[in-house]
Write a protein that holds these residues in place. Sequence first.
Motif, PDB file in Angstrom:
ATOM      1  N   ILE A 171      16.825  -4.639   2.429  1.00 50.37           N
ATOM      2  CA  ILE A 171      15.872  -4.637   3.225  1.00 50.37           C
ATOM      3  C   ILE A 171      14.959  -3.813   2.837  1.00 50.37           C
ATOM      4  O   ILE A 171      14.715  -2.771   1.800  1.00 50.37           O
ATOM      5  N   THR A 172      13.664  -4.114   2.837  1.00 49.10           N
ATOM      6  CA  THR A 172      12.279  -3.727   2.298  1.00 49.10           C
ATOM      7  C   THR A 172      11.232  -3.125   3.254  1.00 49.10           C
ATOM      8  O   THR A 172      10.950  -4.101   4.423  1.00 49.10           O
ATOM      9  N   ASP A 173      10.989  -2.039   3.364  1.00 51.21           N
ATOM     10  CA  ASP A 173      10.053  -1.472   4.276  1.00 51.21           C
ATOM     11  C   ASP A 173      10.707  -1.174   5.517  1.00 51.21           C
ATOM     12  O   ASP A 173       9.994  -1.503   6.569  1.00 51.21           O
ATOM     13  N   PHE A 174      11.819  -0.516   5.619  1.00 51.87           N
ATOM     14  CA  PHE A 174      12.325  -0.421   6.896  1.00 51.87           C
ATOM     15  C   PHE A 174      11.411   0.681   7.715  1.00 51.87           C
ATOM     16  O   PHE A 174      10.688   1.617   6.945  1.00 51.87           O
ATOM     17  N   ILE A 175      11.203   0.505   9.029  1.00 49.39           N
ATOM     18  CA  ILE A 175      10.520   1.410   9.987  1.00 49.39           C
ATOM     19  C   ILE A 175      11.351   2.725  10.399  1.00 49.39           C
ATOM     20  O   ILE A 175      12.457   2.490  10.879  1.00 49.39           O
ATOM     21  N   ALA A 176      10.929   3.860  10.110  1.00 48.55           N
ATOM     22  CA  ALA A 176      11.547   5.099  10.660  1.00 48.55           C
ATOM     23  C   ALA A 176      10.552   5.798  11.318  1.00 48.55           C
ATOM     24  O   ALA A 176       9.304   5.992  11.171  1.00 48.55           O
ATOM     25  N   TYR A 177      11.010   6.506  12.435  1.00 47.92           N
ATOM     26  CA  TYR A 177      10.285   7.429  13.195  1.00 47.92           C
ATOM     27  C   TYR A 177      10.414   8.925  12.812  1.00 47.92           C
ATOM     28  O   TYR A 177      11.487   9.337  12.492  1.00 47.92           O
ATOM     29  N   THR A 178       9.261   9.450  12.496  1.00 50.36           N
ATOM     30  CA  THR A 178       9.609  10.851  11.848  1.00 50.36           C
ATOM     31  C   THR A 178       8.678  11.996  12.597  1.00 50.36           C
ATOM     32  O   THR A 178       7.731  11.789  13.303  1.00 50.36           O
ATOM     33  N   LYS A 179       9.123  13.096  12.447  1.00 50.75           N
ATOM     34  CA  LYS A 179       8.337  14.339  12.892  1.00 50.75           C
ATOM     35  C   LYS A 179       8.361  15.407  11.583  1.00 50.75           C
ATOM     36  O   LYS A 179       9.462  15.523  11.045  1.00 50.75           O
ATOM     37  N   GLY A 180       7.295  16.023  11.444  1.00 49.37           N
ATOM     38  CA  GLY A 180       6.796  16.943  10.473  1.00 49.37           C
ATOM     39  C   GLY A 180       5.524  17.512  10.612  1.00 49.37           C
ATOM     40  O   GLY A 180       4.821  17.210  11.500  1.00 49.37           O
ATOM     41  N   ASP A 181       5.597  18.475   9.544  1.00 47.86           N
ATOM     42  CA  ASP A 181       3.908  19.291   9.724  1.00 47.86           C
ATOM     43  C   ASP A 181       3.076  18.117   9.464  1.00 47.86           C
ATOM     44  O   ASP A 181       3.086  17.524   8.265  1.00 47.86           O
ATOM     45  N   VAL A 182       1.760  18.400   9.877  1.00 49.05           N
ATOM     46  CA  VAL A 182       0.356  17.666   9.394  1.00 49.05           C
ATOM     47  C   VAL A 182       0.216  18.294   7.961  1.00 49.05           C
ATOM     48  O   VAL A 182       0.151  19.517   7.678  1.00 49.05           O
ATOM     49  N   THR A 183      -0.042  17.090   7.097  1.00 46.63           N
ATOM     50  CA  THR A 183      -0.799  17.464   5.756  1.00 46.63           C
ATOM     51  C   THR A 183      -1.987  16.664   5.544  1.00 46.63           C
ATOM     52  O   THR A 183      -2.387  15.806   6.243  1.00 46.63           O
ATOM     53  N   SER A 184      -2.464  17.160   4.230  1.00 51.29           N
ATOM     54  CA  SER A 184      -3.870  16.661   4.007  1.00 51.29           C
ATOM     55  C   SER A 184      -3.631  14.978   3.823  1.00 51.29           C
ATOM     56  O   SER A 184      -4.483  14.400   3.900  1.00 51.29           O
ATOM     57  N   ALA A 185      -2.491  14.547   3.478  1.00 54.43           N
ATOM     58  CA  ALA A 185      -2.234  13.295   3.241  1.00 54.43           C
ATOM     59  C   ALA A 185      -2.088  12.433   4.616  1.00 54.43           C
ATOM     60  O   ALA A 185      -2.430  10.993   4.434  1.00 54.43           O
ATOM     61  N   ASP A 186      -2.213  12.956   5.679  1.00 51.68           N
ATOM     62  CA  ASP A 186      -2.195  12.215   6.905  1.00 51.68           C
ATOM     63  C   ASP A 186      -3.561  11.660   7.535  1.00 51.68           C
ATOM     64  O   ASP A 186      -3.860  11.094   8.512  1.00 51.68           O
TER      65      ASP A 186
END
Length: 360
Positions: A171-186
């Motif tokens: 499988i390529t590019d499976f979709i995941a649901y994430t929680k985490g702190d906001v960073t500059s990359a967002d």
Amino acid sequence: FLGNLDLDNTSLFERQVNNEELAGNYDATEAVTAFYMMASYKASDRMNITGGVRMEQTSLTDLEARSYDADDDENTVVQGSDNDYSNVLPSLHMVYDMDELSKVRFAFTQSLARPNYFDIAPYQEVVREDEEIKVGNPELEPTLSSNIDLSYERYFEDVGIFSVGMFTKNITDFIAYTKGDVTSADNLPSAYNGFELEKAVNGGDASLVGYELAFQRQIFPGLGLYMNVTSISSKIDNLDPELQADRPDIKDDPMPGTSELSYNLSLSMDRGPLNVRLSMNHQGEFLEEYNDTAAEDRWYDEATFVDINASYRLRDNIALYADFNNLTNQPLRYYQGSSQYLMQEEYYNKKITIGIKADL
């Protein structure tokens, strides 16, 4: 009371805008253009080969969602960028007849699963008081899978089947649901730095191996048995660099949404006008959402459902029926990290339906 309301007469009601509800609205246009061709070849009296290829072009346009600020109870319309992608999906199926009652099947296929529409909508839901923000991800790519299936089937002369099989998926590019702190990359305003961010992402690549066993037969006159069992082992082969930096331990987890064990068991009795079926369905636990640490990950707990369905034919075209669902009152249950740490639990009790059916 509700049935007697004249819902078309708006003068009877006081209009009130609910911005929180409106925040869940979105628009998107998806156009899929596909072309498929196939060929079949009878290699021998016992071997049949079918090959094909499907070409798909997907176009997502007119993405529009809402940015909702819970503290000010306001939302504004946000436009998203278009997304186009094309896929070539080949397939090959081979069936070999060992004898009149036995078959071996082999298949190689490539398939895709598109993201949920709401996950790619450019929405934002901000709760500044709690320092939380949820966002859509218009850059989500579809999940691609290369699949190999191999199975053996044995049919019984008195109606029934036994089958055993194995399958693999890369499988390529499976979709995941994430929680985490906001960073500059967002790419979010600096005012949200340090907020807890919830969104769907392409998590990386994964592989899995599964085994299936199925059996169906009349074990005694009027008494039938059906069962199947599926066991799956999955692992993450390649992780998105951003996820890898935040959670290097994720690679030790199974692929999100994958149960290690599921099975179905059914007993049926068919005697004259009476038909009764007892069914049990089990789904194992699976990882649903990544969080900052493994102890905070969200899991869907295992669940087992027991149902009974019965019917009694009064005449050739009239029958009484009764359905008894969820006899054990199985809860919908989520836990955090370990099953002892409950996050959410909902009970729906039994559902009973009794009626009469007439075939006109």
